[in-house]
Write a protein that holds these residues in place. Structure first.
Motif, PDB file in Angstrom:
ATOM      1  N   ARG A 263       0.856  -1.189   0.000  1.00  0.00           N
ATOM      2  CA  ARG A 263       0.000   0.000   0.000  1.00  0.00           C
ATOM      3  C   ARG A 263       0.893   1.239   0.000  1.00  0.00           C
ATOM      4  NH1 ARG A 263      -5.167   0.943   0.825  1.00  0.00           N
ATOM      5  NH2 ARG A 263      -5.511  -1.240   1.394  1.00  0.00           N
ATOM      6  N   ILE A 264       0.595   2.189  -0.890  1.00  0.00           N
ATOM      7  CA  ILE A 264       1.438   3.376  -1.046  1.00  0.00           C
ATOM      8  C   ILE A 264       0.655   4.625  -0.664  1.00  0.00           C
ATOM      9  CG2 ILE A 264       2.778   4.777  -2.658  1.00  0.00           C
ATOM     10  CD1 ILE A 264       3.246   2.258  -4.313  1.00  0.00           C
ATOM     11  N   ILE A 265       1.290   5.467   0.167  1.00  0.00           N
ATOM     12  CA  ILE A 265       0.734   6.762   0.543  1.00  0.00           C
ATOM     13  C   ILE A 265       1.657   7.840  -0.012  1.00  0.00           C
ATOM     14  CG2 ILE A 265       0.255   8.339   2.457  1.00  0.00           C
ATOM     15  CD1 ILE A 265      -0.531   5.932   4.138  1.00  0.00           C
ATOM     16  N   ASP A 266       1.088   8.770  -0.738  1.00  0.00           N
ATOM     17  CA  ASP A 266       1.859   9.881  -1.301  1.00  0.00           C
ATOM     18  C   ASP A 266       1.764  11.067  -0.343  1.00  0.00           C
ATOM     19  OD1 ASP A 266       3.068  11.875  -2.802  1.00  0.00           O
ATOM     20  OD2 ASP A 266       2.126  11.266  -4.681  1.00  0.00           O
ATOM     21  N   ALA A 267       2.909  11.468   0.229  1.00  0.00           N
ATOM     22  CA  ALA A 267       2.942  12.571   1.197  1.00  0.00           C
ATOM     23  C   ALA A 267       3.577  13.822   0.585  1.00  0.00           C
ATOM     24  CB  ALA A 267       3.709  12.147   2.438  1.00  0.00           C
ATOM     25  N   LYS A 268       3.367  14.031  -0.702  1.00  0.00           N
ATOM     26  CA  LYS A 268       3.924  15.209  -1.368  1.00  0.00           C
ATOM     27  C   LYS A 268       3.380  16.485  -0.730  1.00  0.00           C
ATOM     28  CE  LYS A 268       4.598  17.258  -5.941  1.00  0.00           C
ATOM     29  NZ  LYS A 268       4.315  17.126  -7.396  1.00  0.00           N
ATOM     30  N   GLY A 269       4.279  17.401  -0.412  1.00  0.00           N
ATOM     31  CA  GLY A 269       3.884  18.659   0.210  1.00  0.00           C
ATOM     32  C   GLY A 269       3.592  18.542   1.693  1.00  0.00           C
ATOM     33  N   GLU A 270       3.920  17.406   2.307  1.00  0.00           N
ATOM     34  CA  GLU A 270       3.618  17.188   3.714  1.00  0.00           C
ATOM     35  C   GLU A 270       4.881  16.775   4.465  1.00  0.00           C
ATOM     36  OE1 GLU A 270      -0.975  15.720   3.516  1.00  0.00           O
ATOM     37  OE2 GLU A 270       0.540  14.228   2.985  1.00  0.00           O
ATOM     38  N   ILE A 271       4.801  16.783   5.785  1.00  0.00           N
ATOM     39  CA  ILE A 271       5.916  16.354   6.618  1.00  0.00           C
ATOM     40  C   ILE A 271       5.490  15.128   7.414  1.00  0.00           C
ATOM     41  CG2 ILE A 271       6.701  18.741   6.784  1.00  0.00           C
ATOM     42  CD1 ILE A 271       5.883  18.682   9.755  1.00  0.00           C
ATOM     43  N   VAL A 272       6.480  14.355   7.854  1.00  0.00           N
ATOM     44  CA  VAL A 272       6.213  13.176   8.671  1.00  0.00           C
ATOM     45  C   VAL A 272       7.041  13.263   9.945  1.00  0.00           C
ATOM     46  CG1 VAL A 272       6.370  10.667   8.822  1.00  0.00           C
ATOM     47  CG2 VAL A 272       5.607  11.732   6.696  1.00  0.00           C
ATOM     48  N   VAL A 273       6.396  12.991  11.082  1.00  0.00           N
ATOM     49  CA  VAL A 273       7.060  13.004  12.387  1.00  0.00           C
ATOM     50  C   VAL A 273       6.639  11.746  13.151  1.00  0.00           C
ATOM     51  CG1 VAL A 273       7.088  15.531  12.448  1.00  0.00           C
ATOM     52  CG2 VAL A 273       5.186  14.282  13.518  1.00  0.00           C
ATOM     53  N   PRO A 274       7.382  11.391  14.199  1.00  0.00           N
ATOM     54  CA  PRO A 274       6.929  10.261  15.024  1.00  0.00           C
ATOM     55  C   PRO A 274       5.641  10.615  15.773  1.00  0.00           C
ATOM     56  CG  PRO A 274       9.246  10.814  15.447  1.00  0.00           C
ATOM     57  CD  PRO A 274       8.658  11.942  14.655  1.00  0.00           C
ATOM     58  N   GLY A 275       4.883   9.596  16.160  1.00  0.00           N
ATOM     59  CA  GLY A 275       3.722   9.827  17.003  1.00  0.00           C
ATOM     60  C   GLY A 275       4.143  10.473  18.306  1.00  0.00           C
ATOM     61  N   PHE A 276       3.341  11.419  18.803  1.00  0.00           N
ATOM     62  CA  PHE A 276       3.686  12.142  20.026  1.00  0.00           C
ATOM     63  C   PHE A 276       3.472  11.263  21.261  1.00  0.00           C
ATOM     64  CE2 PHE A 276       2.032  15.982  17.471  1.00  0.00           C
ATOM     65  CZ  PHE A 276       3.239  16.110  16.827  1.00  0.00           C
ATOM     66  N   ILE A 277       4.206  11.591  22.341  1.00  0.00           N
ATOM     67  CA  ILE A 277       4.141  10.861  23.602  1.00  0.00           C
ATOM     68  C   ILE A 277       3.823  11.835  24.723  1.00  0.00           C
ATOM     69  CG2 ILE A 277       5.418   9.435  25.254  1.00  0.00           C
ATOM     70  CD1 ILE A 277       7.205   8.547  22.906  1.00  0.00           C
ATOM     71  N   ASP A 278       2.784  11.565  25.495  1.00  0.00           N
ATOM     72  CA  ASP A 278       2.464  12.338  26.703  1.00  0.00           C
ATOM     73  C   ASP A 278       2.854  11.479  27.900  1.00  0.00           C
ATOM     74  OD1 ASP A 278       1.048  13.379  29.045  1.00  0.00           O
ATOM     75  OD2 ASP A 278       0.010  14.683  27.637  1.00  0.00           O
ATOM     76  N   CYS A 279       3.814  11.947  28.683  1.00  0.00           N
ATOM     77  CA  CYS A 279       4.358  11.102  29.751  1.00  0.00           C
ATOM     78  C   CYS A 279       3.862  11.478  31.140  1.00  0.00           C
ATOM     79  CB  CYS A 279       5.885  11.124  29.721  1.00  0.00           C
ATOM     80  SG  CYS A 279       6.624  12.761  29.814  1.00  0.00           S
ATOM     81  N   ASP A 280       2.760  12.232  31.228  1.00  0.00           N
ATOM     82  CA  ASP A 280       2.253  12.600  32.551  1.00  0.00           C
ATOM     83  C   ASP A 280       0.730  12.705  32.533  1.00  0.00           C
ATOM     84  OD1 ASP A 280       2.298  13.265  35.229  1.00  0.00           O
ATOM     85  OD2 ASP A 280       2.651  15.398  34.861  1.00  0.00           O
ATOM     86  N   PHE A 281       0.054  11.624  32.205  1.00  0.00           N
ATOM     87  CA  PHE A 281      -1.406  11.592  32.206  1.00  0.00           C
ATOM     88  C   PHE A 281      -1.873  11.095  33.566  1.00  0.00           C
ATOM     89  CE2 PHE A 281      -5.539   9.661  31.499  1.00  0.00           C
ATOM     90  CZ  PHE A 281      -6.180  10.626  30.739  1.00  0.00           C
ATOM     91  N   ARG A 282      -2.585  11.943  34.303  1.00  0.00           N
ATOM     92  CA  ARG A 282      -2.985  11.599  35.668  1.00  0.00           C
ATOM     93  C   ARG A 282      -4.467  11.269  35.789  1.00  0.00           C
ATOM     94  NH1 ARG A 282       0.573  15.873  39.318  1.00  0.00           N
ATOM     95  NH2 ARG A 282       2.449  15.776  38.017  1.00  0.00           N
ATOM     96  N   GLY A 283      -5.235  11.493  34.732  1.00  0.00           N
ATOM     97  CA  GLY A 283      -6.664  11.189  34.808  1.00  0.00           C
ATOM     98  C   GLY A 283      -7.415  12.205  35.639  1.00  0.00           C
ATOM     99  N   SER A 284      -8.704  11.985  35.752  1.00  0.00           N
ATOM    100  CA  SER A 284      -9.548  12.978  36.414  1.00  0.00           C
ATOM    101  C   SER A 284      -9.729  12.723  37.902  1.00  0.00           C
ATOM    102  CB  SER A 284     -10.922  13.013  35.736  1.00  0.00           C
ATOM    103  OG  SER A 284     -11.475  11.718  35.698  1.00  0.00           O
ATOM    104  N   CYS A 285      -9.545  11.472  38.364  1.00  0.00           N
ATOM    105  CA  CYS A 285      -9.654  11.172  39.784  1.00  0.00           C
ATOM    106  C   CYS A 285      -9.090   9.786  40.038  1.00  0.00           C
ATOM    107  CB  CYS A 285     -11.108  11.250  40.252  1.00  0.00           C
ATOM    108  SG  CYS A 285     -12.194  10.077  39.428  1.00  0.00           S
TER     109      CYS A 285
END
Length: 240
Positions: free
Chosen positions: A52-74
């Motif tokens: 499967r081919i994806i054409d990313a012409k005119g776009e940028i690619v970065v790694p998926g972001f990481i949130d390292c401090d999720f504390r939840g609501s309670c």
């Protein structure tokens, strides 16, 4: 080995490796959930009729972001609190946060990983509730800070990234590393956080000219495609 997924014509590929390497007019080849090649040369030997081919012409690619401090609501979730937390996690996913680290529990899905951690960070983890004026560390991580303050329900890292760049004139690739490479290294996530051969295929395709443009696009995620473990999951799930 032939690729199951190939992303070609990437205008700027931000690897977020230890050297913050950026490639122009590049491609990424994946075999199921793993990255098997990154390059700027010919990729024809990686293709077969099932690729499967994806054409990313005119776009940028970065790694998926990481949130390292999720504390939840309670501490104990029930009723509306469960729905509230699920909604926040879904919104974080829509803003490119594919890995969430929490001291509460572990939960994985096709589109997002919540990983349990008891590791205490040895570098600053900054969120919207922190004062940025005294930022002086060479390395730091960014977080939405959900659960730190019930009045702050942020679900994107764009605004804090933009504020840091504006206040400190910091290079954009370093700020991007604070959302990807640094948290992966800090918490021992060896399979993600950068775009390198052997790493998981957690990728974001952004419809912007460069990463600095993404930071400036507050209120607009600019995310065109999300790929989790080598599977395109946004805007539509496509199994390779």
């Amino acid at each position: 080995m032939h690729a199951t997924l190939l992303i070609k014509n990437i205008s700027w590929l931000y690897t977020c490796n230890k050297d913050e390497e950026v490639l122009q007019n590049a491609y990424i080849a994946l075999y199921h959930d793993k990255i098997i090649k990154i390059g700027q040369d010919s990729y024809k030997d990686l293709l077969d009729p099932c690729t499967r081919i994806i054409d990313a012409k005119g776009e940028i690619v970065v790694p998926g972001f990481i949130d390292c401090d999720f504390r939840g609501s309670c501490k104990e979730l029930s009723g509306d609190k469960i729905r509230e937390e699920k909604n926040v996690l879904y919104s974080m996913y829509n803003n490119g946060i594919l890995t969430v680290l929490s001291k509460k529990r572990e939960e994985k899905s096709l589109t997002q990983d919540m990983l349990l951690t008891n590791t205490e960070p040895t570098i600053p983890v900054l969120s919207y509730t922190d004062s940025l004026h005294n930022l002086s560390e060479e390395k730091f991580c960014l977080s939405c800070g959900f659960g730190r303050d019930e009045k702050v329900q942020a679900s994107s890292l764009q605004a804090i990234a933009y504020d840091i760049q504006r206040m400190f004139c910091m290079r954009p690739t370093k700020i991007l590393s604070a959302m990807t490479y640094y948290p992966a290294q800090l918490f021992g996530l060896e399979d993600r956080g950068s775009i390198e051969v052997g790493k998981n295929g957690d990728l974001l395709i952004l419809r912007v000219a460069d990463i600095e443009s993404y930071f400036r696009s507050i209120g607009n995620s600019c995310i065109h495609r999300i790929i989790k473990n080598g599977i395109p999951v946004f805007p539509n799930i496509i199994r390779c």
